[in-house]
Design a protein around this motif. Structure first.
Motif, PDB file in Angstrom:
ATOM      1  N   ARG A 143       0.834  -1.205   0.000  1.00  0.00           N
ATOM      2  CA  ARG A 143       0.000   0.000   0.000  1.00  0.00           C
ATOM      3  C   ARG A 143       0.874   1.263   0.000  1.00  0.00           C
ATOM      4  O   ARG A 143       0.547   2.253  -0.660  1.00  0.00           O
ATOM      5  N   ILE A 144       1.969   1.218   0.744  1.00  0.00           N
ATOM      6  CA  ILE A 144       2.877   2.378   0.754  1.00  0.00           C
ATOM      7  C   ILE A 144       3.420   2.623  -0.646  1.00  0.00           C
ATOM      8  O   ILE A 144       3.450   3.754  -1.131  1.00  0.00           O
ATOM      9  N   ALA A 145       3.848   1.544  -1.329  1.00  0.00           N
ATOM     10  CA  ALA A 145       4.388   1.686  -2.685  1.00  0.00           C
ATOM     11  C   ALA A 145       3.347   2.265  -3.630  1.00  0.00           C
ATOM     12  O   ALA A 145       3.642   3.159  -4.436  1.00  0.00           O
ATOM     13  N   GLU A 146       2.115   1.782  -3.511  1.00  0.00           N
ATOM     14  CA  GLU A 146       1.035   2.271  -4.372  1.00  0.00           C
ATOM     15  C   GLU A 146       0.780   3.754  -4.139  1.00  0.00           C
ATOM     16  O   GLU A 146       0.680   4.543  -5.091  1.00  0.00           O
ATOM     17  N   GLN A 147       0.670   4.137  -2.877  1.00  0.00           N
ATOM     18  CA  GLN A 147       0.402   5.531  -2.546  1.00  0.00           C
ATOM     19  C   GLN A 147       1.599   6.429  -2.879  1.00  0.00           C
ATOM     20  O   GLN A 147       1.434   7.582  -3.283  1.00  0.00           O
ATOM     21  N   ALA A 148       2.796   5.875  -2.708  1.00  0.00           N
ATOM     22  CA  ALA A 148       3.995   6.658  -3.018  1.00  0.00           C
ATOM     23  C   ALA A 148       4.061   6.967  -4.506  1.00  0.00           C
ATOM     24  O   ALA A 148       4.350   8.102  -4.908  1.00  0.00           O
ATOM     25  N   ARG A 149       3.771   5.976  -5.337  1.00  0.00           N
ATOM     26  CA  ARG A 149       3.799   6.204  -6.789  1.00  0.00           C
ATOM     27  C   ARG A 149       2.722   7.193  -7.219  1.00  0.00           C
ATOM     28  O   ARG A 149       2.869   7.879  -8.232  1.00  0.00           O
ATOM     29  N   ALA A 150       1.655   7.261  -6.445  1.00  0.00           N
ATOM     30  CA  ALA A 150       0.572   8.199  -6.758  1.00  0.00           C
ATOM     31  C   ALA A 150       0.853   9.603  -6.231  1.00  0.00           C
ATOM     32  O   ALA A 150       0.046  10.506  -6.410  1.00  0.00           O
ATOM     33  N   GLY A 151       1.987   9.774  -5.569  1.00  0.00           N
ATOM     34  CA  GLY A 151       2.331  11.093  -5.034  1.00  0.00           C
ATOM     35  C   GLY A 151       1.555  11.467  -3.794  1.00  0.00           C
ATOM     36  O   GLY A 151       1.435  12.655  -3.474  1.00  0.00           O
ATOM     37  N   ALA A 152       1.028  10.463  -3.092  1.00  0.00           N
ATOM     38  CA  ALA A 152       0.166  10.733  -1.939  1.00  0.00           C
ATOM     39  C   ALA A 152       0.891  10.635  -0.606  1.00  0.00           C
ATOM     40  O   ALA A 152       0.261  10.734   0.441  1.00  0.00           O
ATOM     41  N   ILE A 153       2.203  10.438  -0.612  1.00  0.00           N
ATOM     42  CA  ILE A 153       2.968  10.314   0.628  1.00  0.00           C
ATOM     43  C   ILE A 153       3.942  11.482   0.749  1.00  0.00           C
ATOM     44  O   ILE A 153       4.735  11.747  -0.149  1.00  0.00           O
ATOM     45  N   ALA A 154       3.860  12.183   1.861  1.00  0.00           N
ATOM     46  CA  ALA A 154       4.728  13.330   2.105  1.00  0.00           C
ATOM     47  C   ALA A 154       5.971  12.945   2.890  1.00  0.00           C
ATOM     48  O   ALA A 154       7.039  13.538   2.706  1.00  0.00           O
ATOM     49  N   VAL A 155       5.846  11.989   3.795  1.00  0.00           N
ATOM     50  CA  VAL A 155       6.956  11.564   4.636  1.00  0.00           C
ATOM     51  C   VAL A 155       7.033  10.042   4.592  1.00  0.00           C
ATOM     52  O   VAL A 155       6.014   9.373   4.770  1.00  0.00           O
ATOM     53  N   LEU A 156       8.206   9.516   4.351  1.00  0.00           N
ATOM     54  CA  LEU A 156       8.433   8.074   4.312  1.00  0.00           C
ATOM     55  C   LEU A 156       9.444   7.729   5.398  1.00  0.00           C
ATOM     56  O   LEU A 156      10.551   8.281   5.427  1.00  0.00           O
ATOM     57  N   LEU A 157       9.064   6.811   6.277  1.00  0.00           N
ATOM     58  CA  LEU A 157       9.895   6.437   7.417  1.00  0.00           C
ATOM     59  C   LEU A 157      10.153   4.940   7.419  1.00  0.00           C
ATOM     60  O   LEU A 157       9.268   4.148   7.080  1.00  0.00           O
ATOM     61  N   HIS A 158      11.353   4.547   7.850  1.00  0.00           N
ATOM     62  CA  HIS A 158      11.730   3.149   7.971  1.00  0.00           C
ATOM     63  C   HIS A 158      12.189   2.864   9.393  1.00  0.00           C
ATOM     64  O   HIS A 158      12.868   3.690  10.020  1.00  0.00           O
ATOM     65  N   ALA A 159      11.851   1.684   9.900  1.00  0.00           N
ATOM     66  CA  ALA A 159      12.336   1.264  11.213  1.00  0.00           C
ATOM     67  C   ALA A 159      13.847   1.070  11.159  1.00  0.00           C
ATOM     68  O   ALA A 159      14.426   0.813  10.095  1.00  0.00           O
ATOM     69  N   ALA A 160      14.491   1.159  12.318  1.00  0.00           N
ATOM     70  CA  ALA A 160      15.940   0.991  12.380  1.00  0.00           C
ATOM     71  C   ALA A 160      16.374  -0.370  11.879  1.00  0.00           C
ATOM     72  O   ALA A 160      17.464  -0.518  11.311  1.00  0.00           O
ATOM     73  N   ASP A 161      15.525  -1.393  12.074  1.00  0.00           N
ATOM     74  CA  ASP A 161      15.880  -2.751  11.660  1.00  0.00           C
ATOM     75  C   ASP A 161      15.231  -3.159  10.342  1.00  0.00           C
ATOM     76  O   ASP A 161      15.146  -4.345  10.028  1.00  0.00           O
TER      77      ASP A 161
END
Length: 240
Positions: free
Chosen positions: A137-155
């Protein structure tokens, strides 16, 4: 959050709410340098105890009443200042006339307070529908330009993070820029507890309510909490 390689985290988010406005500045009591309020950490003092002394406490939301003292240094720099006695002198100048109790574990208390503030903010945004979970879902929304901030866990795995970073660059029309999400100093267990979901490794913050520079909405609120924690941890360098 956009973090090109070898560049510090942008202050565009931290300057919310109101792109185009200068972020309010405060002076660090240790370095003497001025920096954006959204990057510095405020200290406050408790009401006086019966003996007249007051405790020095972190005020991560900068809402405690009374005079505040601001820190723009990293945790390592703060610990060095404490070991050399410079913090106590700086606090005495900031809170003239007050008898201060400075806890030995103040650096850890600040770290805990900033972490708790970020996790609480993520929980609030989750309940408001502003957090996007699940790699697909993140990938889909990211490609649609709908994500302003992308965060990843340390691990998070490098491969999984890289795939989402690429999708985000595509949706943001920044292919080839090296733009990537921000790796947090928090593992998936901490994020999962905060968001009430299992195995939260990546998360996106909706661009809803944000302008072209993410100067508003959930992106600004989360971005401020992230930047303050990363700066204190030393991930953004020592200058305010």
């Amino acid at each position: 959050m956009r973090t090109p390689p070898n560049e510090r985290l942008t202050s565009d988010i931290a300057e919310a709410p109101g792109a185009g406005k200068s972020a309010p500045e405060r002076k660090c009591i240790l370095s003497g340098e001025h920096g954006a309020r959204d990057r510095l950490v405020r200290l406050a003092i408790s009401p006086a105890h019966p003996d007249g002394s007051c405790d020095v406490l972190p005020d991560p939301l900068a809402k405690a009443p009374g005079r505040g003292a601001w820190l723009g240094v990293t945790r390592a720099q703060l610990e060095e200042a404490i070991s050399k006695g410079r913090l106590r002198g700086a606090l005495a100048r900031a809170y003239k006339g007050a008898v201060l109790n400075v806890p030995e574990d103040l650096p850890q208390r600040i770290d805990d307070a900033l972490t708790r503030t970020l996790l609480d903010r993520l929980g609030l945004e989750m309940r408001s529908g502003n957090i996007i979970l699940g790699s697909d879902r993140i990938a889909e929304q990211a490609r649609a330009g709908a994500i302003a901030v992308l965060l990843h866990a340390a691990d998070a795995s490098e491969g999984g993070a890289s795939k989402l970073d690429q999708a985000w660059r595509v949706g943001s029309e920044n292919e080839g820029s090296g733009m990537r999400g921000t790796r947090l100093p928090l593992d998936r267990a901490a994020l999962s507890v905060a968001l009430g979901r299992d195995n939260v490794v990546h998360l996106g913050v909706s661009s809803r309510g944000s302008d072209a520079k993410y100067g508003g909405g959930a992106a600004a609120r989360v971005g401020t909490a992230v930047e303050r924690l990363l700066h204190y941890s030393g991930a953004l360098g020592g200058a305010p």
